[in-house]
Write a protein that holds these residues in place. Structure first.
Motif, PDB file in Angstrom:
ATOM      1  N   ILE A 176     -17.833  -8.670 -13.711  1.00 25.27           N
ATOM      2  CA  ILE A 176     -18.839  -8.680 -12.644  1.00 25.27           C
ATOM      3  C   ILE A 176     -18.151  -8.882 -11.303  1.00 25.27           C
ATOM      4  N   ALA A 177     -18.479  -8.025 -10.350  1.00 30.18           N
ATOM      5  CA  ALA A 177     -18.029  -8.204  -8.971  1.00 30.18           C
ATOM      6  C   ALA A 177     -19.233  -8.594  -8.122  1.00 30.18           C
ATOM      7  N   TYR A 178     -18.990  -9.440  -7.125  1.00 33.92           N
ATOM      8  CA  TYR A 178     -20.095  -9.827  -6.242  1.00 33.92           C
ATOM      9  C   TYR A 178     -19.536 -10.254  -4.890  1.00 33.92           C
ATOM     10  N   ASP A 179     -20.419 -10.261  -3.909  1.00 27.48           N
ATOM     11  CA  ASP A 179     -20.057 -10.677  -2.556  1.00 27.48           C
ATOM     12  C   ASP A 179     -20.480 -12.134  -2.375  1.00 27.48           C
ATOM     13  N   ARG A 180     -19.494 -13.022  -2.402  1.00 27.20           N
ATOM     14  CA  ARG A 180     -19.781 -14.461  -2.362  1.00 27.20           C
ATOM     15  C   ARG A 180     -20.455 -14.870  -1.051  1.00 27.20           C
ATOM     16  N   ARG A 181     -20.052 -14.287   0.048  1.00 28.60           N
ATOM     17  CA  ARG A 181     -20.616 -14.679   1.337  1.00 28.60           C
ATOM     18  C   ARG A 181     -22.075 -14.239   1.442  1.00 28.60           C
ATOM     19  N   ARG A 182     -22.350 -13.001   1.090  1.00 28.78           N
ATOM     20  CA  ARG A 182     -23.723 -12.509   1.216  1.00 28.78           C
ATOM     21  C   ARG A 182     -24.651 -13.161   0.211  1.00 28.78           C
ATOM     22  N   LEU A 183     -24.144 -13.396  -1.006  1.00 23.88           N
ATOM     23  CA  LEU A 183     -24.989 -13.987  -2.046  1.00 23.88           C
ATOM     24  C   LEU A 183     -25.179 -15.477  -1.820  1.00 23.88           C
ATOM     25  N   GLY A 184     -24.129 -16.142  -1.370  1.00 25.86           N
ATOM     26  CA  GLY A 184     -24.245 -17.566  -1.061  1.00 25.86           C
ATOM     27  C   GLY A 184     -24.061 -18.492  -2.239  1.00 25.86           C
ATOM     28  N   VAL A 260     -19.407  -2.856  -0.922  1.00 23.07           N
ATOM     29  CA  VAL A 260     -18.823  -3.040   0.404  1.00 23.07           C
ATOM     30  C   VAL A 260     -19.887  -3.011   1.494  1.00 23.07           C
ATOM     31  N   SER A 261     -20.865  -2.103   1.349  1.00 26.08           N
ATOM     32  CA  SER A 261     -21.901  -1.968   2.379  1.00 26.08           C
ATOM     33  C   SER A 261     -22.920  -3.101   2.343  1.00 26.08           C
ATOM     34  N   GLY A 262     -23.011  -3.795   1.211  1.00 22.80           N
ATOM     35  CA  GLY A 262     -24.019  -4.844   1.066  1.00 22.80           C
ATOM     36  C   GLY A 262     -25.317  -4.342   0.474  1.00 22.80           C
ATOM     37  N   LEU A 277     -10.441  -3.845  -3.253  1.00 21.68           N
ATOM     38  CA  LEU A 277     -11.483  -4.219  -2.293  1.00 21.68           C
ATOM     39  C   LEU A 277     -11.176  -5.547  -1.617  1.00 21.68           C
ATOM     40  N   GLN A 278     -10.567  -6.472  -2.346  1.00 19.42           N
ATOM     41  CA  GLN A 278     -10.281  -7.793  -1.787  1.00 19.42           C
ATOM     42  C   GLN A 278      -9.260  -7.744  -0.661  1.00 19.42           C
ATOM     43  N   ALA A 279      -8.450  -6.686  -0.624  1.00 15.62           N
ATOM     44  CA  ALA A 279      -7.477  -6.559   0.452  1.00 15.62           C
ATOM     45  C   ALA A 279      -8.175  -6.458   1.807  1.00 15.62           C
ATOM     46  N   ASP A 280      -9.375  -5.903   1.826  1.00 16.70           N
ATOM     47  CA  ASP A 280     -10.152  -5.775   3.059  1.00 16.70           C
ATOM     48  C   ASP A 280     -11.242  -6.832   3.188  1.00 16.70           C
ATOM     49  N   ASN A 281     -11.712  -7.344   2.052  1.00 19.00           N
ATOM     50  CA  ASN A 281     -12.805  -8.320   2.094  1.00 19.00           C
ATOM     51  C   ASN A 281     -12.590  -9.385   1.024  1.00 19.00           C
ATOM     52  N   PRO A 282     -11.966 -10.501   1.385  1.00 19.50           N
ATOM     53  CA  PRO A 282     -11.697 -11.562   0.406  1.00 19.50           C
ATOM     54  C   PRO A 282     -12.952 -12.238  -0.134  1.00 19.50           C
ATOM     55  N   ASP A 283     -14.112 -11.950   0.452  1.00 16.96           N
ATOM     56  CA  ASP A 283     -15.355 -12.535  -0.057  1.00 16.96           C
ATOM     57  C   ASP A 283     -15.844 -11.833  -1.321  1.00 16.96           C
ATOM     58  N   ILE A 284     -15.292 -10.663  -1.609  1.00 19.44           N
ATOM     59  CA  ILE A 284     -15.649  -9.986  -2.856  1.00 19.44           C
ATOM     60  C   ILE A 284     -14.895 -10.647  -3.998  1.00 19.44           C
ATOM     61  N   ARG A 285     -15.615 -11.094  -4.967  1.00 23.65           N
ATOM     62  CA  ARG A 285     -15.045 -11.830  -6.094  1.00 23.65           C
ATOM     63  C   ARG A 285     -15.224 -11.028  -7.383  1.00 23.65           C
ATOM     64  N   PHE A 286     -14.361 -11.321  -8.338  1.00 18.48           N
ATOM     65  CA  PHE A 286     -14.472 -10.742  -9.680  1.00 18.48           C
ATOM     66  C   PHE A 286     -14.510 -11.897 -10.660  1.00 18.48           C
ATOM     67  N   VAL A 287     -15.437 -11.834 -11.594  1.00 21.28           N
ATOM     68  CA  VAL A 287     -15.563 -12.909 -12.571  1.00 21.28           C
ATOM     69  C   VAL A 287     -15.554 -12.346 -13.982  1.00 21.28           C
ATOM     70  N   VAL A 288     -14.784 -12.997 -14.830  1.00 22.47           N
ATOM     71  CA  VAL A 288     -14.890 -12.791 -16.272  1.00 22.47           C
ATOM     72  C   VAL A 288     -15.952 -13.776 -16.739  1.00 22.47           C
ATOM     73  N   PRO A 289     -17.126 -13.295 -17.140  1.00 18.53           N
ATOM     74  CA  PRO A 289     -18.221 -14.206 -17.471  1.00 18.53           C
ATOM     75  C   PRO A 289     -17.849 -15.202 -18.569  1.00 18.53           C
ATOM     76  N   GLU A 290     -18.561 -16.318 -18.568  1.00 14.06           N
ATOM     77  CA  GLU A 290     -18.317 -17.340 -19.585  1.00 14.06           C
ATOM     78  C   GLU A 290     -18.501 -16.797 -20.992  1.00 14.06           C
TER      79      GLU A 290
END
Length: 396
Positions: A176-184, A260-262, A277-290
């Motif tokens: 799962i990828a997500y935008d940490r800043r926008r999602l909060g 990227v666009s939100g 993507l993280q090279a341009d936006n470090p707020d984009i995260r990748f998670v290996v779900p639990e």
């Protein structure tokens, strides 16, 4: 930032068209239609390697290291040629697994040469080739580095026990990828995708083979031994999420644009894309779900009747030398199938290169590795039924 891959990728892992010509052929052959399966004794051709120092290798675009000053130069391949005297005709002709299957299947089905000594396709497609008997077993006596350095997590998939016919080129994780800043907030589980504040802001991958494993893991399924009931139960859930508007759309590799666009806040994604993507936006995260995530590979194979089998085996083994594997990993940024390459990168005098050794999306740490699994492949008898149902939900 290195160029992101605009063709389907491990992202090359593209939308399955299982009811097209390639899918039908694979299904019919699996049911025993005469003429498709090639017995072991009929796979080898005359090997010209000793006298003809060359080979032809078909791969995907942007899937090998290139020189920063000359995009046509490939440093690791050049080093192989200088060391061995073997020239490599490297052809970036694979843009879709099923399309390439259809391109070379007539020759293989008719016991003819394909004109290629080495090919790279996604493991779910490798499974089809192996079942059909369209690839040759590699001689591990010529591949000591593969034997020594292949990641144990990748060493024995269900479709090719012991990796006798296939060797991973690069691997990746579907998570799962997500935008940490926008999602909060953080996302930790597959079920987090269905939270109320994400309604209409989530995308899933459109390809059956690309999407199903992570969704099953979110439902508590062991993807190494999933059943038809597991599949239909998960698709029932996806149908519900489509009907209630929780899923914005199903995507190929274009999910990166939405993230990227939100336009979307979270999505199914491939680890290699997120590094880019993280090279341009470090707020984009990748998670290996639990609950876990799928570890997949695009793998090297030697097709039947290849004329330079020994040369191809030497090339495969060369890329399992930690130094060569490290140089490749530093460029492509996928999960490296040679864990020993991590120490090579860590010892680099270049700060950015050395930092790659600590990136868990290239070298998963022990915690992440414990959550990764290789899904059993969809059999030829299952594929037509499953693809028909999945494609109806996705809208293909």
């Amino acid at each position: 930032m290195r160029p992101t891959r605009t063709t389907s990728s491990p992202t090359r892992r593209t939308v399955l068209r299982a009811l097209g010509a390639g899918g039908v052929l694979g299904a019919l052959a699996g049911c025993g239609v005469p003429g498709a399966y090639v017995a072991p004794g009929d796979r080898a051709g005359a090997d010209l390697s000793a006298s003809d120092k060359r080979l032809t290798w078909a791969n995907w675009p942007l899937y090998i290291d290139t020189d920063d000053e000359d995009s046509t130069a490939r440093p690791t391949l050049d080093a192989f040629r200088k060391r061995t005297g073997i020239s490599v005709d490297y052809v970036e002709e694979i843009n879709d697994n099923d399309e390439f299957f259809g391109k070379i299947s007539p020759a293989l089905m008719n016991h003819q040469q394909t004109g290629r000594d080495l090919i790279v396709v996604s493991d779910w497609m490798c499974a089809r080739f192996v079942r059909l008997g369209w690839v040759q077993e590699m001689d591990r006596a010529r591949q000591p580095h593969v034997t020594k350095y292949l990641d144990p997590l990748l060493s024995s998939p269900a479709f090719d026990p012991g990796r006798r016919h296939t060797v991973p080129w690069q691997s990746g994780i579907t998570g799962i990828a997500y935008d940490r800043r926008r999602l909060g907030r953080e996302l930790r589980q597959v079920s987090d995708l269905w939270a109320s504040d994400l309604k209409g802001r989530v995308t899933l991958l459109s390809g059956l083979d690309e999407a199903f494993a992570l969704l099953m893991q979110g439902d508590g399924v062991d993807i190494t031994a999933w059943t038809a009931d597991d599949f239909h139960r998960v698709v029932d859930q996806v149908e519900k999420y489509v009907a209630t508007g929780r899923i914005r759309r199903f995507t190929g590799n274009d999910y990166t644009k939405d993230l990227v666009s939100g336009d979307v806040l979270a999505c199914q994604a491939y680890s290699g894309d997120v590094i880019q993507l993280q090279a341009d936006n470090p707020d984009i995260r990748f998670v290996v779900p639990e609950e876990g995530a799928e570890l997949w590979s695009d793998s090297l194979m030697i097709p039947d009747r290849a004329r330079h089998k020994t040369n191809a085996e030497r090339l495969v083994d060369y890329y399992y030398e930690p130094e060569a594997a490290a140089e490749l990993a530093a460029w492509v940024n996928y999960v490296c199938p040679v864990p020993a390459a991590r120490d090579v990168l860590a010892a680099s005098g270049d700060k950015d290169t050395a930092a790659l050794a600590e990136n868990p999306l290239i070298f998963p740490d022990d915690t992440m590795r414990g959550r990764l699994a290789i899904a059993r492949d969809i059999t030829s008898t299952e594929r037509v039924e499953f693809a028909r149902r999945w494609n109806a939900v996705v809208g293909l």
